[in-house]
Design a protein around this motif. Structure first.
Motif, short mmCIF file in Angstrom:
data_model
loop_
_atom_site.label_atom_id
_atom_site.label_comp_id
_atom_site.label_asym_id
_atom_site.label_seq_id
_atom_site.Cartn_x
_atom_site.Cartn_y
_atom_site.Cartn_z
N TYR A 193 0.82 -1.21 0.00
CA TYR A 193 0.00 0.00 0.00
C TYR A 193 0.86 1.26 0.00
O TYR A 193 0.52 2.26 -0.64
CB TYR A 193 -0.94 0.01 1.21
CG TYR A 193 -2.06 -1.00 1.12
CD1 TYR A 193 -3.14 -0.79 0.26
CD2 TYR A 193 -2.04 -2.15 1.88
CE1 TYR A 193 -4.17 -1.71 0.16
CE2 TYR A 193 -3.07 -3.08 1.80
CZ TYR A 193 -4.13 -2.86 0.93
OH TYR A 193 -5.14 -3.77 0.84
N GLU A 194 1.96 1.22 0.71
CA GLU A 194 2.89 2.35 0.69
C GLU A 194 3.43 2.57 -0.73
O GLU A 194 3.57 3.72 -1.17
CB GLU A 194 4.03 2.10 1.66
CG GLU A 194 3.62 2.16 3.13
CD GLU A 194 4.79 1.81 4.05
OE1 GLU A 194 5.85 1.39 3.53
OE2 GLU A 194 4.64 1.97 5.27
N ALA A 195 3.73 1.46 -1.42
CA ALA A 195 4.22 1.58 -2.80
C ALA A 195 3.17 2.18 -3.71
O ALA A 195 3.48 3.02 -4.57
CB ALA A 195 4.65 0.20 -3.31
N PHE A 196 1.90 1.79 -3.54
CA PHE A 196 0.83 2.34 -4.38
C PHE A 196 0.69 3.84 -4.15
O PHE A 196 0.55 4.61 -5.12
CB PHE A 196 -0.50 1.64 -4.07
CG PHE A 196 -0.48 0.15 -4.29
CD1 PHE A 196 0.40 -0.42 -5.20
CD2 PHE A 196 -1.34 -0.68 -3.58
CE1 PHE A 196 0.42 -1.80 -5.40
CE2 PHE A 196 -1.34 -2.04 -3.77
CZ PHE A 196 -0.46 -2.61 -4.68
N GLU A 197 0.72 4.26 -2.89
CA GLU A 197 0.59 5.69 -2.60
C GLU A 197 1.78 6.47 -3.13
O GLU A 197 1.63 7.57 -3.68
CB GLU A 197 0.46 5.90 -1.09
CG GLU A 197 0.22 7.34 -0.70
CD GLU A 197 -0.09 7.51 0.78
OE1 GLU A 197 -0.30 8.66 1.21
OE2 GLU A 197 -0.12 6.49 1.50
N ARG A 198 2.97 5.89 -3.02
CA ARG A 198 4.16 6.57 -3.53
C ARG A 198 4.11 6.68 -5.05
O ARG A 198 4.44 7.74 -5.63
CB ARG A 198 5.41 5.80 -3.10
CG ARG A 198 6.72 6.47 -3.52
CD ARG A 198 7.93 5.71 -3.03
NE ARG A 198 8.03 4.38 -3.65
CZ ARG A 198 7.77 3.25 -3.02
NH1 ARG A 198 7.38 3.26 -1.76
NH2 ARG A 198 7.89 2.09 -3.66
N LYS A 308 9.35 -4.82 -8.40
CA LYS A 308 8.65 -3.60 -7.96
C LYS A 308 7.36 -3.43 -8.74
O LYS A 308 7.22 -3.87 -9.88
CB LYS A 308 9.56 -2.38 -8.14
CG LYS A 308 9.94 -2.06 -9.57
CD LYS A 308 10.90 -0.88 -9.62
CE LYS A 308 11.25 -0.52 -11.07
NZ LYS A 308 10.11 0.01 -11.80
N TRP A 309 6.42 -2.79 -8.09
CA TRP A 309 5.12 -2.53 -8.70
C TRP A 309 5.25 -1.45 -9.78
O TRP A 309 6.01 -0.50 -9.63
CB TRP A 309 4.11 -2.06 -7.66
CG TRP A 309 3.68 -3.12 -6.70
CD1 TRP A 309 4.09 -3.26 -5.41
CD2 TRP A 309 2.72 -4.16 -6.95
NE1 TRP A 309 3.46 -4.33 -4.82
CE2 TRP A 309 2.61 -4.90 -5.74
CE3 TRP A 309 1.95 -4.54 -8.04
CZ2 TRP A 309 1.76 -6.00 -5.61
CZ3 TRP A 309 1.11 -5.65 -7.90
CH2 TRP A 309 1.01 -6.35 -6.72
N GLU A 310 4.48 -1.61 -10.86
CA GLU A 310 4.39 -0.62 -11.93
C GLU A 310 2.93 -0.40 -12.28
O GLU A 310 2.11 -1.33 -12.18
CB GLU A 310 5.15 -1.07 -13.19
CG GLU A 310 6.66 -1.22 -13.00
CD GLU A 310 7.34 -1.66 -14.29
OE1 GLU A 310 6.67 -2.26 -15.15
OE2 GLU A 310 8.55 -1.39 -14.44
N LEU A 311 2.61 0.81 -12.70
CA LEU A 311 1.24 1.10 -13.12
C LEU A 311 0.93 0.36 -14.41
O LEU A 311 1.67 0.46 -15.39
CB LEU A 311 1.06 2.61 -13.32
CG LEU A 311 -0.30 3.06 -13.82
CD1 LEU A 311 -1.40 2.73 -12.81
CD2 LEU A 311 -0.29 4.56 -14.12
N SER A 312 -0.19 -0.37 -14.41
CA SER A 312 -0.56 -1.18 -15.56
C SER A 312 -1.85 -0.71 -16.24
O SER A 312 -2.08 -1.01 -17.41
CB SER A 312 -0.72 -2.65 -15.14
OG SER A 312 -1.10 -3.48 -16.21
N ALA A 313 -2.70 0.02 -15.50
CA ALA A 313 -3.97 0.49 -16.08
C ALA A 313 -4.55 1.59 -15.22
O ALA A 313 -4.33 1.62 -13.99
CB ALA A 313 -4.97 -0.65 -16.23
#
Length: 317
Positions: A193-198, A308-313
């Motif tokens: 969740y911290e990664a999504f907010e960042r 690491k998470w990346e924006l996909s949509a």
């Protein structure tokens, strides 16, 4: 004769209203200048053509993806695809032709020529009735097409993996996130969740700075291709979109799942930001203002092999 003149006046007034309203209706999506442009695009693996569950943050259904590289029946194709786009931008050829014919008729009426000059225009009752009937059919067709375009077009259940079983709420303290009604088969931790907010803030900042290199480190190649296209469109207009003061107000998880070596998480985000478009040459604000506004989007993130998470949509609500 008076009846015909009165009907002519009514039809001209109706034509003026339509000539103003139709362009606004077809261009409504252009009012959002922030990243994504108020549109929905990207890929969600095998769930690209399935609706993400609604949440308390986004109680309305997310819009279908207007542009995606994914293809039905090919799970995960969108994240790694390099081929052409499967898009539904703007009005399309049929809608453009309909609007063109309607616009031509309206202009003809405004200038007294009518839709068919050979029928004698509004001086002929038959011509008047034909014009009224044709305008009614064209407007009805245009509105029907517009409703179909914006109606949910998601596949039914079975188009992707089934969602996880119901679970109890588990609020995330300090992050603005809370769990949705359905517990996902993939565990999402507080660090996620911290990664999504960042990422929400970093992506908006990179977009505002027109920093494509940084966007490549924050989003999938497919999403970067869309962002690059939008930035080029802004450059062609001689404007730059500046986004600042991005603050997450509320967020919750819609669903999370794993496909082979790729993890996906779809989250609803309600956040505030200052969104304005500035003319490059003069620095004049042409869209937006310095006043903060609130928006709600549904973002899907993907990570390959535990990376690491990346924006996909991005999907609008």
């Amino acid at each position: 004769m008076k009846l015909i003149q009165r009907a002519s006046g009514v039809m001209k007034a109706f034509a003026i209203v339509l000539s103003v309203a139709l362009p606004l209706m077809f261009a409504v999506s252009a009012a959002d200048a922030r990243i994504g442009g108020g549109r929905s695009y990207g890929s969600r693996g095998s769930r690209t053509f399935s609706a993400p569950p609604v949440t308390s943050t986004a109680p309305n259904a997310a819009r279908p993806l207007d542009r995606t590289m994914a293809q039905p029946g090919r799970p995960g194709a969108g994240a790694a695809a390099t081929g052409g786009f499967n898009r539904r931008p703007g009005m399309g050829m049929l809608g453009g032709l309909a609007a063109g014919f309607l616009g031509a008729g309206l202009l003809g009426m405004l200038f007294g020529g009518g839709l068919f000059g050979g029928l004698g225009g509004l001086s002929s009752m038959i011509g008047l009735l034909l014009q009224i009937g044709l305008i009614y059919l064209v407007v009805r067709f245009a509105m029907s097409w517009w409703r179909r375009r914006n109606a949910p077009a998601y596949a039914g259940p079975g188009s992707g993996p089934a969602p996880g079983p119901a679970a109890q709420a588990n609020p995330r303290s300090g992050l603005g996130f809370a769990s949705a009604s359905n517990a996902p088969p993939l565990e999402i931790t507080p660090s996620d969740y911290e990664a999504f907010e960042r990422l929400l803030g970093e992506i908006q900042t990179a977009w505002s700075n027109e920093d494509v290199n940084t966007l490549h480190t924050l989003a999938t190649p497919e999403m970067v291709s869309y962002f690059t296209e939008d930035l080029r469109a802004n450059d062609a207009r001689g404007v730059v979109n500046k986004v600042s003061d991005v603050k997450l107000l509320q967020g919750d998880l819609a669903e999370a799942w794993r496909e082979r070596t790729t993890d996906y998480a779809t989250v609803a985000l309600r956040y505030s930001l200052i969104d304005k478009t500035i003319e490059r040459a003069s620095g004049r604000v042409v869209e937006g203002s310095d006043k903060p506004q609130e928006v709600t989007d549904v973002w899907t993130f993907a990570r390959l092999g535990g990376g690491k998470w990346e924006l996909s949509a991005i999907q609008q609500t």
